[in-house]
Design a protein around this motif. Sequence first.
Motif, short mmCIF file in Angstrom:
data_model
loop_
_atom_site.label_atom_id
_atom_site.label_comp_id
_atom_site.label_asym_id
_atom_site.label_seq_id
_atom_site.Cartn_x
_atom_site.Cartn_y
_atom_site.Cartn_z
N THR A 172 0.83 -1.20 0.00
CA THR A 172 0.00 0.00 0.00
C THR A 172 0.86 1.25 0.00
OG1 THR A 172 -0.12 -0.08 2.41
CG2 THR A 172 -1.90 -1.13 1.19
N ARG A 173 0.26 2.35 -0.48
CA ARG A 173 0.88 3.67 -0.49
C ARG A 173 2.25 3.68 -1.18
NH1 ARG A 173 -1.65 2.79 4.25
NH2 ARG A 173 -3.44 4.13 4.65
N TRP A 216 -6.56 -2.86 11.44
CA TRP A 216 -7.31 -2.06 10.46
C TRP A 216 -6.42 -1.57 9.34
CZ3 TRP A 216 -7.31 2.98 8.62
CH2 TRP A 216 -8.49 3.39 8.00
N PRO A 217 -6.94 -1.66 8.07
CA PRO A 217 -8.18 -2.35 7.74
C PRO A 217 -8.00 -3.82 7.39
CG PRO A 217 -7.42 -1.17 5.82
CD PRO A 217 -6.41 -0.90 6.91
N SER A 224 -0.11 9.63 9.13
CA SER A 224 -0.20 9.95 7.72
C SER A 224 0.97 10.86 7.38
CB SER A 224 -1.53 10.64 7.39
OG SER A 224 -1.59 11.92 7.99
N ARG A 273 -14.97 2.82 8.84
CA ARG A 273 -13.92 3.72 9.30
C ARG A 273 -13.49 3.34 10.71
NH1 ARG A 273 -16.71 9.48 8.21
NH2 ARG A 273 -18.30 8.39 9.44
N ILE A 291 -10.28 7.60 8.03
CA ILE A 291 -10.52 7.08 6.68
C ILE A 291 -9.30 6.39 6.13
CG2 ILE A 291 -11.18 7.69 4.31
CD1 ILE A 291 -12.72 10.04 5.48
N THR A 292 -8.13 6.98 6.37
CA THR A 292 -6.89 6.42 5.82
C THR A 292 -5.73 6.75 6.75
OG1 THR A 292 -5.45 6.31 3.87
CG2 THR A 292 -6.36 8.46 4.45
N GLY A 293 -4.66 5.97 6.65
CA GLY A 293 -3.47 6.19 7.47
C GLY A 293 -2.89 4.87 7.93
N ASP A 294 -1.65 4.92 8.41
CA ASP A 294 -0.99 3.74 8.95
C ASP A 294 -1.33 3.62 10.43
OD1 ASP A 294 0.31 2.90 6.63
OD2 ASP A 294 1.90 4.36 6.92
#
Length: 241
Positions: free
Chosen positions: A43-44, A100-101, A203, A220, A234-237
Amino acid sequence: MKWRFEVYEALQSTSDFCKARAEDGESEGLAVLARRQTAGRGTRGRSWVDPGNNLSFSFVLRFSTDASPLPVLPFIVALAVHAAFAHLAGNCSSVLSLKWPNDLLLDDRKMAGILIEAGGSAHNQWIVVGVGANLVVAPQVPGRELAAFSEIATAPDPLLVAEKITEYFSLWLDRWKTDGFAEIRSAWLSRAHPLGRRLAVQSRETYITGMFSGLDEQGRLLLALESGEILPVITGDVLLD
């Protein structure tokens, strides 16, 4: 769903291979496994290090726009990956959990990851799911703690693992179609780190700490801050404390 497996000794990226096939019109159910992946992706934009004999496989899905599972797919795939390894681990399965996730942890160290990508045109929409797992050995990555399945049981053949994951994926996908996200959410939470666990969400711009407070109806992550505020993420490590 009827699965069609193709196995290769080496590929640069099983997901890139499946994406190219999907763009050419490949139907859903194609699953591609590489005994060694030379340019795997996480990811990312991160690279996924594969020293060989670990699990590297991807599969193709197709859904109409109004029935796409894309928003809940990370949780469905995570449940399938957990179920497959729990089955293979037997009595040692209690050390496996979800973060997560869709990361699979062994004793709080990442053992498997999932990459989900979607694309195509209005008449050729596709989703490619990539799964990587450390079966025999965990690669050395500076700043990261990783685990391998061989720490708790004999490492299985990668193809056997991939077949188990797709088998459980079909089951969990059917449960989502029948019972909706509430069933998936409940099952995921029962396999995740416990409520109240201290977490940090990082993030590019922020680093926020708090306590895990579950998932909302959209999937979420809910982070309870010291102020008492519940922050939906919503997003992030996610980093475990």
